[in-house]
Design an enzyme around this catalytic site. Structure first.
Site, PDB file in Angstrom:
ATOM      1  CE  LYS A 106     -10.773  -6.162   3.190  1.00 19.04           C
ATOM      2  NZ  LYS A 106     -10.431  -6.403   2.238  1.00 19.04           N
ATOM      3  CG  HIS A 137      -1.952  -0.761   1.469  1.00 22.60           C
ATOM      4  ND1 HIS A 137      -1.861  -1.649   3.051  1.00 22.60           N
ATOM      5  CD2 HIS A 137      -3.511  -1.258   0.569  1.00 22.60           C
ATOM      6  CE1 HIS A 137      -3.261  -2.912   2.353  1.00 22.60           C
ATOM      7  NE2 HIS A 137      -3.523  -2.715   1.558  1.00 22.60           N
ATOM      8  CB  SER A 180      -4.140  -6.927   4.838  1.00 30.25           C
ATOM      9  OG  SER A 180      -3.653  -5.697   4.372  1.00 30.25           O
ATOM     10  NE  ARG A 220      -2.795  -6.853  -4.652  1.00 26.84           N
ATOM     11  CZ  ARG A 220      -3.898  -7.053  -3.217  1.00 26.84           C
ATOM     12  NH1 ARG A 220      -3.083  -7.757  -1.960  1.00 26.84           N
ATOM     13  NH2 ARG A 220      -4.703  -7.087  -3.087  1.00 26.84           N
TER      14      ARG A 220
END
Ligand code: ADP
Length: 159
Positions: A41, A17, A128, A90
């Site tokens: 989430k 990030h 993460s 990504r």
């Protein structure tokens, strides 16, 4: 004056990030890291913890600010008068979801432009959720998160 918002859950902020934040902050006049308070989430850190971890990580970047928000991202972007929405991509994992969200956001807020940064090669694998697995298994997070984030992860996840 171009303001960019970089929204996400940042649970917690990673060097992947931060790479995007630094690149965005060298292009745009101001970058606001928008921390979505209750994403759909499960989260490890509270919104206040995520904000604190992110603030500490960007304290040397003078044109970067961290703000928590609720509700729809483009609504927050309009509220802070952002011109640009920044996202990181990504390889393979992000494109389809980002593309879908981008089309919806464009419909909701046609004036806000999306700018996607390709994730740095060395952080392509970094997420993460993966970090949490590594910590639980006793792995080393060198060069994946700032040191204060590593300490916070260990505090939460290790007995
Ligand atoms: P979200 O819950 O919105 O996906 P994240 O906190 O997971 O929020 O990610 C915020 C943004 O950062 C997203 O655009 C995501 O694709 C991007 N991102 C996540 N990890 C990386 C990384 N390692 N390198 C570059 N961009 C990343």
């Amino acid at each position: 004056m171009t303001t960019a918002i970089y929204p996400g859950s940042f649970d917690p902020i990673t060097n992947g990030h931060l790479d995007i934040v630094k690149r965005a902050s060298s292009i745009f006049d101001k970058v606001v890291i928008g921390i979505y308070d209750i994403p759909d989430k499960s989260l490890l850190f509270t919104v206040d913890e995520r904000v604190d971890l992110a603030r500490k990580a960007v304290e040397t970047l003078k044109n970067v600010e961290v703000i928590a928000y609720s509700g729809i991202t483009v609504g927050f972007a309009q509220k802070i008068k952002a011109d640009v929405l920044v996202r990181g991509l990504r390889a393979s994992s992000d494109f389809e979801r980002e593309f879908e969200m981008a089309l919806m956001n464009k419909k909701l807020a046609p004036d806000i432009e999306l700018v996607c940064f390709m994730a740095n090669l060395k952080y392509q694998f970094l997420s993460s959720s993966l970090l949490k697995e590594i910590i639980k298994l006793g792995g080393n997070l060198d060069d994946m998160v700032p040191i204060h984030v590593c300490i916070a992860l260990k505090k939460k996840l290790l007995p």
